[in-house]
Design an enzyme around this catalytic site. Structure first.
Site, mmCIF file in Angstrom:
data_model
loop_
_atom_site.group_PDB
_atom_site.id
_atom_site.type_symbol
_atom_site.label_atom_id
_atom_site.label_comp_id
_atom_site.label_asym_id
_atom_site.label_seq_id
_atom_site.Cartn_x
_atom_site.Cartn_y
_atom_site.Cartn_z
ATOM 1 C CG ASN A 1 -0.354 -0.043 2.498
ATOM 2 O OD1 ASN A 1 0.706 -0.622 2.673
ATOM 3 N ND2 ASN A 1 -0.968 0.586 3.474
ATOM 4 C CE LYS B 1 7.747 -11.019 -0.020
ATOM 5 N NZ LYS B 1 6.940 -10.434 -1.079
ATOM 6 N N GLY C 1 2.724 -5.518 7.258
ATOM 7 C CA GLY C 1 1.702 -6.196 6.467
ATOM 8 C C GLY C 1 0.560 -6.624 7.360
ATOM 9 C CB VAL D 1 1.600 -12.378 6.853
ATOM 10 C CG1 VAL D 1 3.050 -12.616 6.464
ATOM 11 C CG2 VAL D 1 0.673 -12.941 5.784
ATOM 12 C CD GLU E 1 4.770 -0.798 13.520
ATOM 13 O OE1 GLU E 1 3.548 -0.813 13.786
ATOM 14 O OE2 GLU E 1 5.639 -0.539 14.367
ATOM 15 C CB CYS F 1 -1.677 0.395 8.430
ATOM 16 S SG CYS F 1 -0.452 1.703 8.387
ATOM 17 C CD GLU G 1 -6.344 -4.031 8.203
ATOM 18 O OE1 GLU G 1 -5.812 -5.136 8.020
ATOM 19 O OE2 GLU G 1 -5.698 -2.972 8.321
HETATM 20 P P1 NAP Z 1 0.363 -9.005 3.450
HETATM 21 O O1 NAP Z 1 -0.486 -9.773 2.535
HETATM 22 O O2 NAP Z 1 0.530 -9.463 4.843
HETATM 23 O O3 NAP Z 1 1.790 -8.894 2.719
HETATM 24 C C1 NAP Z 1 2.850 -8.146 3.271
HETATM 25 C C2 NAP Z 1 4.162 -8.678 2.719
HETATM 26 O O4 NAP Z 1 4.385 -9.992 3.222
HETATM 27 C C3 NAP Z 1 4.192 -8.804 1.192
HETATM 28 O O5 NAP Z 1 5.482 -8.536 0.730
HETATM 29 C C4 NAP Z 1 3.832 -10.267 0.998
HETATM 30 O O6 NAP Z 1 4.246 -10.768 -0.234
HETATM 31 C C5 NAP Z 1 4.605 -10.890 2.142
HETATM 32 N N1 NAP Z 1 4.158 -12.208 2.569
HETATM 33 C C6 NAP Z 1 2.965 -12.802 2.353
HETATM 34 N N2 NAP Z 1 2.942 -14.027 2.952
HETATM 35 C C7 NAP Z 1 4.153 -14.192 3.549
HETATM 36 C C8 NAP Z 1 4.743 -15.242 4.316
HETATM 37 N N3 NAP Z 1 4.073 -16.348 4.598
HETATM 38 N N4 NAP Z 1 6.010 -15.074 4.775
HETATM 39 C C9 NAP Z 1 6.681 -13.934 4.512
HETATM 40 N N5 NAP Z 1 6.180 -12.909 3.780
HETATM 41 C C10 NAP Z 1 4.924 -13.028 3.311
HETATM 42 O O7 NAP Z 1 -0.135 -7.480 3.534
HETATM 43 P P2 NAP Z 1 -0.548 -6.500 2.345
HETATM 44 O O8 NAP Z 1 -1.857 -6.947 1.793
HETATM 45 O O9 NAP Z 1 0.594 -6.279 1.409
HETATM 46 O O10 NAP Z 1 -0.741 -5.122 3.128
HETATM 47 C C11 NAP Z 1 -1.925 -4.785 3.777
HETATM 48 C C12 NAP Z 1 -1.827 -5.058 5.258
HETATM 49 O O11 NAP Z 1 -0.690 -4.390 5.784
HETATM 50 C C13 NAP Z 1 -3.008 -4.493 6.028
HETATM 51 O O12 NAP Z 1 -3.373 -5.400 7.037
HETATM 52 C C14 NAP Z 1 -2.462 -3.208 6.630
HETATM 53 O O13 NAP Z 1 -3.137 -2.773 7.784
HETATM 54 C C15 NAP Z 1 -1.052 -3.602 6.913
HETATM 55 N N6 NAP Z 1 -0.183 -2.444 6.999
HETATM 56 C C16 NAP Z 1 0.288 -2.074 8.229
HETATM 57 C C17 NAP Z 1 1.079 -0.928 8.342
HETATM 58 C C18 NAP Z 1 1.594 -0.479 9.682
HETATM 59 O O14 NAP Z 1 2.544 0.292 9.700
HETATM 60 N N7 NAP Z 1 1.019 -0.933 10.774
HETATM 61 C C19 NAP Z 1 1.393 -0.178 7.199
HETATM 62 C C20 NAP Z 1 0.905 -0.605 5.968
HETATM 63 C C21 NAP Z 1 0.120 -1.745 5.870
HETATM 64 P P3 NAP Z 1 3.253 -10.763 -1.509
HETATM 65 O O15 NAP Z 1 2.481 -9.488 -1.477
HETATM 66 O O16 NAP Z 1 4.168 -10.820 -2.665
HETATM 67 O O17 NAP Z 1 2.383 -11.955 -1.318
#
Ligand code: NAP
Length: 480
Positions: A149, A172, A224, A228, A246, A280, A380
């Site tokens: 995002n 990554k 993320g 995860v 985070e 987020c 969420e």
């Molecule tokens: P996500 O699906 O959890 O993915 C985050 C990262 O982790 C991506 O690079 C993803 O790769 C990778 N990943 C997926 N499965 C994994 C595994 N089993 N082992 C290691 N890495 C893995 O999250 P997203 O959809 O990209 O982002 C949205 C989420 O992030 C929301 O829940 C949001 O609230 C949260 N977020 C939190 C913050 C904060 O600062 N608190 C900031 C921004 C976003 P791929 O995408 O290539 O599968």
């Protein structure tokens, strides 16, 4: 454009599966293509980072800072072009895309300025002739995993502190936004980063898991989803590896009866609908004091209804699509479920038909919830949807704001400073906005959540130093 992995200073085509990065507003348009890194390439990347670590750690701070400042200048020079690319691959508006590239440049410059700040402490010793020094050393090689995002700002706020404090990196990015990752890595390489210091490997969960589990990676920073992130925390716990995560949010905005309702309504909409609610820190729960609830909800519904949704490259568009078809299905199903549980839509929440149905668009949605027991209150959705609930007074409003397993950010709108400050004690979050939207951060102050929204040291500002360094306490006695 074809994107390449950066491994040991060489730009290399991945030996894994092919991937394509589609424009979420026009999914037929491919923005970038590439190939994921193979397991062997991840191994080589970690080895390169380990090999580069001692020299980078002994490079003077000011030389490390020069690389970050050089990369910041490259970002600034290319902000318009790369901002447009960001919009094409992620779907936020052009203003937000360009703003994010410039924001990433500011983050790099902030960490470059670490070279000019104090670094360590000296304590007196009870022993004669001795001082106690607390100095900081890099943790080694950081594994960095970033979400879709904020394709350049979040990577910048992890990679910049990792590098300035003397660590090497294996990164990554999300496979949904590979192009801006390429831009950032190239900017750092072009600014003079030595080979192996930053390695970029494309891949999905498997590549992320390989980085987390590799013994050569000495600390892991992840942003993320909570699911995860929790798995990564558990794995790092098993391995005894420092980890910073985070995670997701279910952020509340509280509007009290004494607030400036016009301002509050605008800010609630900004928090809920900018970046299509894919922040987020986005507002997804709205708690309104009963006395002003009808008026405030009517204002928010009117503003939401006025938002122009469409191709985010168009200057008049204020909200673009979600990132993917899966995200559109998740958000649409979440709204449908809320309505089945008794929620009342206060805006037109029907899925788009016509032109907008071709992209991953959903309408900005405000719903009034029947009670806090509904799934929407807890889960969420990560889209432009707000669920509102009425509170009898300030005390109940703060209690409801705190009623969440998440604790990333919250906003409170009131003229009463006493009530605003009591939110600090009663709403458990890592970020609290008083009279401004729940989203928004500055690079020089700590950022991060509590409860299920975060684990480990905070990010940004000097807080980042606590994760990317460890202290050495030196008892410096005088020679006998
Ligand atoms: P996500 O699906 O959890 O993915 C985050 C990262 O982790 C991506 O690079 C993803 O790769 C990778 N990943 C997926 N499965 C994994 C595994 N089993 N082992 C290691 N890495 C893995 O999250 P997203 O959809 O990209 O982002 C949205 C989420 O992030 C929301 O829940 C949001 O609230 C949260 N977020 C939190 C913050 C904060 O600062 N608190 C900031 C921004 C976003 P791929 O995408 O290539 O599968």
């Amino acid at each position: 454009m074809d994107v390449l992995n950066l491994i040991g200073g060489r730009w290399a085509e991945g030996a894994g599966a092919e991937f394509a990065d589609a424009n979420p507003a026009r999914p037929d348009e491919i923005v970038a293509r590439g190939r994921f890194a193979s397991a062997a390439q991840v191994e080589t990347a970690v080895e390169a980072a380990r090999t580069a670590a001692p020299e980078w750690a002994s490079t003077p701070y000011h030389a490390r800072a020069e690389v970050l400042a050089g990369a910041a200048a490259i970002l600034d020079r290319n902000a318009e072009e790369w901002g447009e690319e960001l919009t094409r691959e992620e779907g936020k508006t052009l203003a937000e895309g360009v703003g994010e590239v410039r924001g990433a440049a500011r983050i790099l410059r902030y960490y470059a300025s670490e070279a000019d700040r104090e670094n360590g402490e000296i304590f007196p010793s009870p022993r004669s002739g001795e001082n106690v020094l607390v100095v900081r050393r890099p943790v080694g090689t950081a594994g960095i995993i970033t979400p879709f995002n904020f394709p350049i700002a979040i990577p910048a706020w992890k990679i910049a502190p990792a590098l300035i404090y003397g660590n090497t990196v294996v990164w990554k990015p999300s496979s949904l936004v590979p192009l801006l990752a390429q831009r950032l890595a190239r900017a750092l390489a072009d600014a003079g980063l030595p080979a192996g210091t930053l390695n970029l490997v494309y891949g999905e969960g498997e590549v992320g898991g390989a980085i987390v589990g590799h013994p050569g990676v000495t600390a892991v920073s992840f942003t993320g989803s909570t699911a995860v992130g929790r798995a990564i925390i558990a794995r790092c716990g098993e391995l005894g590896k420092p980890v910073q995560t985070e995670l997701g949010g279910k952020n509340a905005s509280v509007v009290l009866a004494d607030a400036d309702l016009g301002h509050a309504a605008e800010q609630v909409c900004a928090g809920a609908f900018r970046s299509t609610g894919q922040k987020c820190t986005a507002t997804s729960r709205l708690i309104v004091e009963e006395a002003v609830a009808d008026e405030l909800l009517a204002r928010v519904a009117r503003l939401a209804g006025d938002i122009t949704v469409g191709d985010p490259l168009r200057p008049d568009v204020r909200m673009g699509p979600l990132i993917s078809e899966a995200a559109r299905e998740r958000v649409t199903a979440g709204v449908r479920r809320a309505v089945e549980e008794g929620a009342t839509p206060l805006t037109d929440a029907a899925p788009y038909t016509g032109d907008l149905a071709a992209g991953w668009f959903v309408p900005p949605t405000l719903m009034e919830l029947p009670a806090t027991g509904v799934e929407f209150w807890r889960r969420e959705l990560f889209g432009p949807v707000v669920g509102a609930i009425r509170a009898s007074g300030p005390r109940e409003a703060l209690r409801l704001a705190d009623q969440s397993d998440h604790g990333l950010s919250a906003a409170i709108f009131t003229r009463d400073l006493g009530v605003a400050l009591s939110a600090v004690d009663h709403v458990r979050v890592g970020v609290l906005h008083v009279n401004s939207e729940s989203a928004g951060t500055f690079p020089h102050v700590p950022f991060g959540g509590v409860k299920q929204s975060g684990f480990g040291p905070k990010e940004q500002g000097r807080a980042a130093r606590d994760f990317y360094t460890h202290t050495v306490t030196v008892y410096l006695g005088a020679p006998a």
